[in-house]
Design an enzyme around this catalytic site. Structure first.
Site, PDB file in Angstrom:
ATOM      1  N   CYS A  70       3.030  28.533 -16.130  1.00  0.00           N
ATOM      2  CA  CYS A  70       2.562  29.015 -17.424  1.00  0.00           C
ATOM      3  C   CYS A  70       2.005  27.869 -18.256  1.00  0.00           C
ATOM      4  O   CYS A  70       2.588  27.470 -19.273  1.00  0.00           O
ATOM      5  CB  CYS A  70       3.692  29.727 -18.152  1.00  0.00           C
ATOM      6  SG  CYS A  70       4.349  31.060 -17.146  1.00  0.00           S
ATOM      7  N   GLU A  71       0.924  27.311 -17.803  1.00  0.00           N
ATOM      8  CA  GLU A  71       0.200  26.240 -18.498  1.00  0.00           C
ATOM      9  C   GLU A  71      -1.273  26.423 -18.144  1.00  0.00           C
ATOM     10  O   GLU A  71      -1.601  26.647 -16.970  1.00  0.00           O
ATOM     11  CB  GLU A  71       0.623  24.844 -17.984  1.00  0.00           C
ATOM     12  CG  GLU A  71       2.049  24.457 -18.208  1.00  0.00           C
ATOM     13  CD  GLU A  71       2.377  24.076 -19.648  1.00  0.00           C
ATOM     14  OE1 GLU A  71       1.438  23.785 -20.420  1.00  0.00           O
ATOM     15  OE2 GLU A  71       3.567  24.090 -19.992  1.00  0.00           O
ATOM     16  N   PRO A  99       0.809  -1.214   0.000  1.00  0.00           N
ATOM     17  CA  PRO A  99       0.000   0.000   0.000  1.00  0.00           C
ATOM     18  C   PRO A  99       0.847   1.272   0.000  1.00  0.00           C
ATOM     19  O   PRO A  99       1.887   1.342   0.656  1.00  0.00           O
ATOM     20  CB  PRO A  99      -0.773  -0.107   1.322  1.00  0.00           C
ATOM     21  CG  PRO A  99       0.122  -0.907   2.208  1.00  0.00           C
ATOM     22  CD  PRO A  99       0.872  -1.858   1.326  1.00  0.00           C
TER      23      PRO A  99
HETATM   24  C1  LIG Z   1       2.174   2.389  -7.203  1.00  0.00           C
HETATM   25  C2  LIG Z   1       2.312   0.990  -6.793  1.00  0.00           C
HETATM   26  C3  LIG Z   1       1.850   0.579  -5.543  1.00  0.00           C
HETATM   27  C4  LIG Z   1       1.124   1.490  -4.596  1.00  0.00           C
HETATM   28  O1  LIG Z   1      -0.117   1.875  -5.075  1.00  0.00           O
HETATM   29  P1  LIG Z   1      -1.106   2.727  -4.137  1.00  0.00           P
HETATM   30  O2  LIG Z   1      -2.276   2.960  -5.003  1.00  0.00           O
HETATM   31  O3  LIG Z   1      -0.396   3.984  -3.784  1.00  0.00           O
HETATM   32  O4  LIG Z   1      -1.413   1.900  -2.945  1.00  0.00           O
HETATM   33  C5  LIG Z   1       2.073  -0.730  -5.179  1.00  0.00           C
HETATM   34  N1  LIG Z   1       2.702  -1.602  -5.991  1.00  0.00           N
HETATM   35  C6  LIG Z   1       3.161  -1.238  -7.211  1.00  0.00           C
HETATM   36  C7  LIG Z   1       3.865  -2.233  -8.049  1.00  0.00           C
HETATM   37  C8  LIG Z   1       2.985   0.065  -7.649  1.00  0.00           C
HETATM   38  O5  LIG Z   1       3.428   0.421  -8.855  1.00  0.00           O
END
Ligand SMILES: *Cc1c(COP(=O)(O)O)cnc(C)c1O
Length: 417
Positions: free
Chosen positions: A345-346, A275
């Site tokens: 500037c976008e 996570p």
């Molecule tokens: C980005 C990513 C996560 C984390 O995703 P969240 O949505 O921030 O929990 C976990 N594993 C992999 C391989 C990722 O690329």
């Protein structure tokens, strides 16, 4: 955002006035709650307490050393996607044996370094990567622990830019090829198969895609088992959504409970999660100052000092982020429906569309839920130094955890001809 509260119409973070933080550290300013980060992480831990498990925080969501070291002290593992992130987590005190390495483009140098420090597992995203890891391991006279990141081909029902589990995505190994690639992995002398992995997307607000993915992965585990390929851990990735507006995503505890129920017939398998967002998103805010208001025809702009360079989510993903005024409007204050825009500037440099606010020059606004994919995606576009970051240590105390960049930082490494 349980650490935010109004006291006498002024916004506080814990017992600290937002206005005082802005005064002391300047704006734009990222502020995080250590307590909130800990609680979010420990919710995963609690739900997994009776299982062999490892919660690997996805470093890319927020990679400040203070955040990483806080999590390392709580026992977190880490999911990294580059050598830069590897060096960061080592610097923060992470145990290499708790690091998993994801990402589609691992270089030879990155693989060498990860083998040298002895990470827990490479999450392999292609057959070619498997062969490269085997070669590097052979040269270093080591054995590389790997899992294959399998693309379970489920629809995460989230924004296309953050959906990764469909077959057309660049991530992972397709479900149909999985068994074949595992067999190839088994034949490689310097590869040790330890797990299976998936990650289907981000900001998922429903349980069903997670459950579907788990079913698909477990069906594969059974097939592998009958082929005498033994899986020691199942990594179900990250992706749990958070509430930015009115979303009602499952809690970490609900998600984990449902998923571990599916694993009841696999008592020896270790469960991993990765996570990111669900640990840090609602742990952080971005404080910004109104530089000007501008009223033209029916258009009202609150022009603030934070832009898409500081917080790109609204521009990149169309993300809606809540904005709170530092000072609550008083009876008789004039309000308008504003577009809150930054200095870049976008035309896409918009933090929020159509917000009813009562603000004037030099007022402060607080952008909520900015702890994930905020600072970590910040850039120096338009030569703005990146903001400072502050950690709330407890109700009263706060600590600068990253200095605001200086102008010298902007051109470090450059030369004048
Ligand atoms: C980005 C990513 C996560 C984390 O995703 P969240 O949505 O921030 O929990 C976990 N594993 C992999 C391989 C990722 O690329």
């Amino acid at each position: 955002m349980d650490f935010l509260n109004y006291q006498h119409d002024h916004l506080f973070a814990n017992q600290i006035a937002i206005a005082d933080l802005a005064k002391q550290y300047g704006t734009p300013l990222y502020v995080y709650s250590a307590d909130h980060i800990s609680k979010q992480f420990l919710a995963y831990e609690q739900a997994l307490i009776n299982n062999k498990h490892l919660v690997c925080y996805a470093v890319k969501a927020n990679s400040n050393l203070a955040v990483l070291s806080l999590l390392a002290k709580l026992g977190a593992g880490f999911d990294i996607v580059s050598q830069g992130e590897l060096e960061r987590v080592l610097k923060a005190g992470a145990d290499p044996k708790k690091i998993v390495f994801s990402g589609v483009a691992k270089s030879v140098v990155e693989i060498e370094r990860a083998l040298e420090v002895g990470i827990k597992c490479f999450n392999v995203e292609s057959e070619a990567e498997l062969y490269r890891i085997n070669e590097v391991a052979k040269r270093l006279n080591k054995t590389a622990p790997i899992s294959l990141r399998i693309n379970p081909d489920v629809d995460a029902k989230t924004h296309p830019y953050i959906s990764t589990g469909l077959r057309e995505n660049k991530f992972g190994i397709s479900y149909e090829l999985a068994l074949d690639v595992y067999r190839k992995a088994r034949s490689l002398a310097n590869i040790n198969i330890v797990g299976i992995d998936c990650h289907i997307g981000s900001q998922l607000t429903q349980l069903s895609p997670f459950l579907d993915a788990a079913d698909r992965i477990l069906a594969l585990v059974d097939k592998l088992q009958s082929d005498n390929i033994i899986i020691e851990h199942i990594d179900l990735g990250g992706g749990l959504g958070v509430c930015y507006d009115s979303e009602q995503p499952p809690t970490a505890s609900q998600l984990v409970t449902e998923l571990k129920n599916k694993l009841i017939n696999y008592p020896d398998i270790e469960i991993l999660f990765e996570p990111g967002r669900s640990i840090v998103a609602n742990s952080g805010v971005l404080i910004t100052k109104v530089e000007y208001t501008k009223h033209q025809d029916d258009n009202h702009f609150a022009i603030v000092d934070a832009g898409m360079n500081d917080l790109i989510r609204p521009a990149l993903y169309d993300a809606w982020m809540n904005i709170l005024p530092e000072k609550q409007p008083q009876a008789g204050d004039e309000s308008f429906v504003y577009n809150v825009v930054g200095p870049i500037c976008e035309s896409s440099d918009v933090l929020a569309y159509q917000r009813k606010l009562s603000v004037k020059q030099d007022d402060l606004l607080v952008i909520c839920s900015a702890g994930a994919y905020g600072f970590s995606m910040a850039s120096n576009y338009n030569s703005h130094p990146r903001p400072a970051e502050v950690m709330l240590i407890d109700e009263q105390q706060h600590k600068l955890i990253r200095e605001r960049e200086s102008f010298e930082d902007l051109w470090r490494g450059e030369v004048v001809l």
